[in-house]
Design an enzyme around this catalytic site. Structure first.
Site, PDB file in Angstrom:
ATOM      1  N   GLY A   1      14.791  12.164 -37.077  1.00  0.00           N
ATOM      2  CA  GLY A   1      15.096  11.279 -35.970  1.00  0.00           C
ATOM      3  C   GLY A   1      13.819  11.058 -35.209  1.00  0.00           C
ATOM      4  O   GLY A   1      12.936  11.912 -35.229  1.00  0.00           O
ATOM      5  N   CYS A   2      13.722   9.926 -34.546  1.00  0.00           N
ATOM      6  CA  CYS A   2      12.486   9.587 -33.840  1.00  0.00           C
ATOM      7  C   CYS A   2      12.358  10.444 -32.583  1.00  0.00           C
ATOM      8  O   CYS A   2      11.294  10.745 -32.114  1.00  0.00           O
ATOM      9  CB  CYS A   2      12.535   8.114 -33.489  1.00  0.00           C
ATOM     10  SG  CYS A   2      11.249   7.532 -32.418  1.00  0.00           S
ATOM     11  N   GLN A   3      13.486  10.867 -32.046  1.00  0.00           N
ATOM     12  CA  GLN A   3      13.479  11.427 -30.700  1.00  0.00           C
ATOM     13  C   GLN A   3      13.606  12.940 -30.632  1.00  0.00           C
ATOM     14  O   GLN A   3      13.064  13.569 -29.750  1.00  0.00           O
ATOM     15  CB  GLN A   3      14.621  10.804 -29.900  1.00  0.00           C
ATOM     16  CG  GLN A   3      14.518   9.303 -29.797  1.00  0.00           C
ATOM     17  CD  GLN A   3      13.814   8.862 -28.543  1.00  0.00           C
ATOM     18  OE1 GLN A   3      13.387   9.672 -27.730  1.00  0.00           O
ATOM     19  NE2 GLN A   3      13.647   7.580 -28.362  1.00  0.00           N
TER      20      GLN A   3
ATOM     21  N   ARG B   1      18.085   7.085 -32.235  1.00  0.00           N
ATOM     22  CA  ARG B   1      17.508   7.700 -33.435  1.00  0.00           C
ATOM     23  C   ARG B   1      17.360   9.203 -33.238  1.00  0.00           C
ATOM     24  O   ARG B   1      16.328   9.794 -33.514  1.00  0.00           O
ATOM     25  CB  ARG B   1      16.123   7.110 -33.744  1.00  0.00           C
ATOM     26  CG  ARG B   1      16.194   5.636 -34.072  1.00  0.00           C
ATOM     27  CD  ARG B   1      14.928   5.235 -34.750  1.00  0.00           C
ATOM     28  NE  ARG B   1      14.620   3.843 -34.531  1.00  0.00           N
ATOM     29  CZ  ARG B   1      13.471   3.292 -34.805  1.00  0.00           C
ATOM     30  NH1 ARG B   1      12.482   4.035 -35.290  1.00  0.00           N
ATOM     31  NH2 ARG B   1      13.252   2.026 -34.600  1.00  0.00           N
TER      32      ARG B   1
END
Lengths: 416, 150
Positions: free
Chosen positions: B57-59, B125
Site C-alpha cells: 500500500g502507498c500509505q 491505498r
C-alpha cells in the site's frame, strides 16, 4: 518621446486573496477546509475557473485547423498562452515552449526523444539526485530496452542538501545528461541549480531541471539559469490539471525526433515517408489540452498581478512560523532542514504513523499529505516508510498553521 | 499467537460491530474505538513480518498470514499504522475462524455501514482493500485444498 509606464502591481493581502479561491470557503467534515497539500496540487483562482468555463461555453473549437472564426479564436488564445509561458520563464522564443500533460510527460519526452536522437550509447550515464521524484527516475530506467543508461545518484547530507563535491566527482566522459529536481517535493530543499548547471556545462553536459515545485514559489528565468530543459506542471501553479510545459533550448529540440506521431505535428505524410512540422508543433501530436493551455495562461496572469517577491515573502513567513511551532511539539521531527527551503515541511512523530496523523486531522478538515510522496529513495535514505507533509501556498495563513498544530496535539493525545 | 474469531456467524459478527459503532456520533470516538481494537489485536508472529506476507500500500504497511485449522481459516495480521491495525482487527473479528465457503459468501457489509469505507477507497491505498482481497484469496485457495481432499 517614449515613456515606460511603471507597472502597478496588486497589493498582497492574504485575506483578500483567499476570496479569489472559492474552494477555500468550503467545509469538510463540518469544519472549514484547511488546505495544506499544495505541493501535491494547488487550488485554482476564480480567474482560472472562469477561463475554462468561458472557453467551453463560448469559444470551443479545434486549433490550427479551421479557418473559421471560432477555430482562429481558440488557436489565438492557445498560442497567446504559449507566449505568456515564454515570458513567464523568460525563454528565448515561444517555439521552445512545448505543451505537455505535466512534468512527468515532459521528462518522459526528453528521455525518449534524446534516446532516439542517439544522444546516448550503451553504458552512458545520467546523473540524478537521491531526492528525485519517481518521475525523474523511472523514465530513465524505462529507456533500458533501447539503451543501457546507468543512473548516477548525487548523495545528500542528513539536512537534505545535495553533496556538490560528490556531484562533481560523478561527472565523467560517460555523463550525457544531468537531470535534477529544482525543489524537492519531499524535503522542500531548494537546490543550487545554477551552480549545478555551471559545473555540468563546464564539462559539456546538458541539464534538465524538474521545476514542478519551483514554479509556484518563485520567478524562474531559464536563460539566467542557462537550463537546457525545464519541466513543470500547470496544476501545481494554480492552473488546470493535464497541462504542463517542457522548455527546451532550440538546439536540443531541433535535433530530437518527435515523441509521438499523429495529427498537427506533420508537414507532409505519404505511406512511405512523413516530414515533420517545425517547433513546437513537432512535439505536440494530436489535439492538445486547449482548455488547459488557456487556463494555464489565466494562472500566469493571476500570478503576474502581484510582485512575486511579496508572495514568496509570505510563504517564507509561513515556513518559518510553522517550523518554529512544529519544532516545539515533543517527539516531532522535521525531515529536511536545508538552509534554502521552500514552504514544504515533512515530519514524523515518534510512535505515531503518518497515516494515523493524516486520518485524524482530516476529521478536522485539515488536508496534508502522508506517504512516501512518490519519492521512495529519499524515504529509504532517511530509513522511514513514510512522512506527513504540510506544504503552504501564498493563500495559506498563520491561523491555519495554528489549526494544524492543534490538530497534531489532538492526535498525540489520542495515541498517548 | 493466532487469533480466533467468535462462535458467531460472519453476519452476526458484522451486525454486532454495526450496533456497537452506532453509538459513536463523532469521528473521533469512532477512531478511538478502532485504535483500541488494534491495540487489543494479538501481535503477529515476527517471522511473518516479511515482504512475503506484506501487502503493498502507498500509505501504510500490512502483513497477513492464514492457516487452516480443521475446515476453518485462522487469520493473523498486523500494520505499522494504528488505525489500519484497528481496521484489520475488525476484519479478523469478522472473518477469522470461519470456513472458506462462509468467507466467500459473506461480503464485508459492515465496512460501509460503520462508515469506514473511505479507507477502502483507491486514494487511501492503505492495504485494507488489499487485505480484504487477500482474505478472499486465502479462502478460495484453502477451498481448493479442502475440495481436493474430499
Amino acid at each position: 518621446m517614449i515613456t515606460t509606464i511603471p507597472e502597478v502591481k496588486r497589493k498582497f493581502d492574504v485575506e483578500e486573496i483567499r476570496n479569489d479561491f472559492p474552494i477555500l470557503k468550503r467545509f469538510v467534515n463540518g469544519k472549514q477546509l484547511v488546505y495544506l497539500d499544495n505541493a501535491a496540487t494547488s487550488q485554482k483562482p476564480q480567474a482560472v475557473i472562469d477561463a475554462l468555463t468561458q472557453y467551453y461555453t463560448f469559444d470551443n473549437a479545434n486549433i490550427h485547423r479551421g479557418l473559421y472564426f471560432l477555430s482562429e479564436l481558440a488557436t489565438d488564445q492557445f498560442e497567446t498562452s504559449r507566449l505568456k509561458v515564454k515570458e513567464f520563464i523568460n525563454a528565448l522564443s515561444a517555439s521552445e515552449i512545448i505543451f505537455v500533460r505535466g512534468t512527468t510527460e515532459a521528462i518522459n519526452l526528453v528521455a525518449s526523444s534524446l534516446c532516439r536522437a542517439k544522444h546516448f550509447k550503451d553504458g552512458d550515464e545520467v546523473i540524478i539526485s537521491s531526492m528525485e521524484h519517481h518521475a525523474n527516475i523511472v523514465p530513465w530506467q524505462l529507456m533500458n530496452d533501447r539503451k543501457k543508461i546507468a543512473l548516477k545518484v548525487i548523495p545528500i547530507t542528513d539536512e537534505g542538501e545535495l553533496d556538490l563535491d560528490a556531484y562533481e566527482k560523478l561527472i565523467n566522459e560517460k555523463t550525457k545528461l544531468v537531470s535534477v529536481v529544482h525543489i524537492s517535493n519531499a524535503l522542500g530543499t531548494v537546490n543550487p541549480v545554477k551552480k549545478i548547471i555551471e559545473t555540468a556545462h563546464a564539462r559539456g553536459v546538458p541539464v534538465l531541471l524538474d521545476g514542478a515545485q519551483a514554479i509556484p514559489h518563485f520567478k524562474v528565468d531559464v536563460q539566467e539559469l542557462d537550463a537546457d530543459f525545464y519541466a513543470f506542471s500547470g496544476h501545481k501553479a494554480f492552473g488546470p490539471t493535464g497541462i504542463g510545459v517542457l522548455y527546451g533550448k532550440t538546439e536540443y529540440l531541433e535535433m530530437m525526433p518527435p515523441y509521438q506521431g499523429g495529427g498537427d505535428m506533420i508537414r507532409t505524410v505519404t505511406f512511405e515517408k512523413t516530414t515533420f512540422d517545425d517547433l513546437p508543433r513537432k512535439f505536440e501530436a494530436g489535439t492538445p489540452n486547449i482548455a488547459g493551455g488557456i487556463g494555464l495562461g489565466a494562472a500566469i496572469n493571476y500570478m503576474n498581478q502581484f510582485d512575486r517577491n511579496d508572495l514568496a515573502a509570505h510563504e517564507n513567513y509561513l515556513l518559518r512560523y510553522a517550523t518554529e511551532k512544529l519544532s516545539q511539539i515533543e517527539g516531532l521531527r522535521i525531515i529536511g532542514t536545508a538552509k534554502e527551503k521552500a514552504s514544504v515541511i515533512s515530519f514524523v512523530i515518534e510512535g505515531i504513523h503518518p497515516y494515523d496523523i493524516g486520518t485524524i486531522i482530516d476529521t478536522d478538515g485539515i488536508a496534508i499529505r502522508t506517504g512516501h510522496h512518490c519519492a521512495q529513495p529519499i524515504m529509504q535514505r532517511y530509513n522511514l516508510p513514510a512522512t506527513a507533509r504540510a506544504s503552504f501556498a501564498f493563500y495559506n495563513t498563520k491561523e491555519e498553521i495554528d489549526k494544524l498544530v492543534l490538530g497534531i496535539h489532538k492526535v498525540k493525545k489520542m495515541f498517548a | 499467537m493466532l487469533v480466533k474469531g467468535s462462535a458467531m456467524t460472519i453476519n452476526e459478527t458484522q451486525d454486532k460491530i454495526v450496533k456497537e459503532f452506532e453509538q459513536f456520533s463523532e469521528w473521533e470516538d469512532k477512531y478511538k474505538r478502532i485504535i483500541e481494537l488494534g491495540r487489543q489485536l494479538s501481535a503477529i508472529d515476527e517471522t511473518y513480518k516479511t515482504d512475503k506476507y506484506k501487502l503493498n500500500g502507498c500509505q501504510s504497511q500490512v502483513w497477513i498470514n492464514a492457516k487452516l485449522e480443521g475446515d476453518k481459516i485462522i487469520f493473523e495480521a498486523d500494520s505499522d499504522a494504528a488505525i489500519v491495525k484497528g481496521l484489520i482487527a475488525l476484519l479478523i473479528k469478522v472473518y477469522s475462524n470461519h470456513t472458506p465457503d462462509e468467507i466467500l459468501s459473506s461480503p464485508p457489509e459492515f465496512v460501509k455501514k460503520i462508515g469506514i469505507d473511505n479507507h477502502l477507497s483507491l486514494t487511501r491505498r492503505n492495504g485494507l482493500g488489499a487485505m480484504l482481497k487477500q482474505i478472499q484469496m486465502y479462502a478460495a485457495a484453502f477451498k481448493a485444498v479442502i475440495d481436493k481432499t474430499k
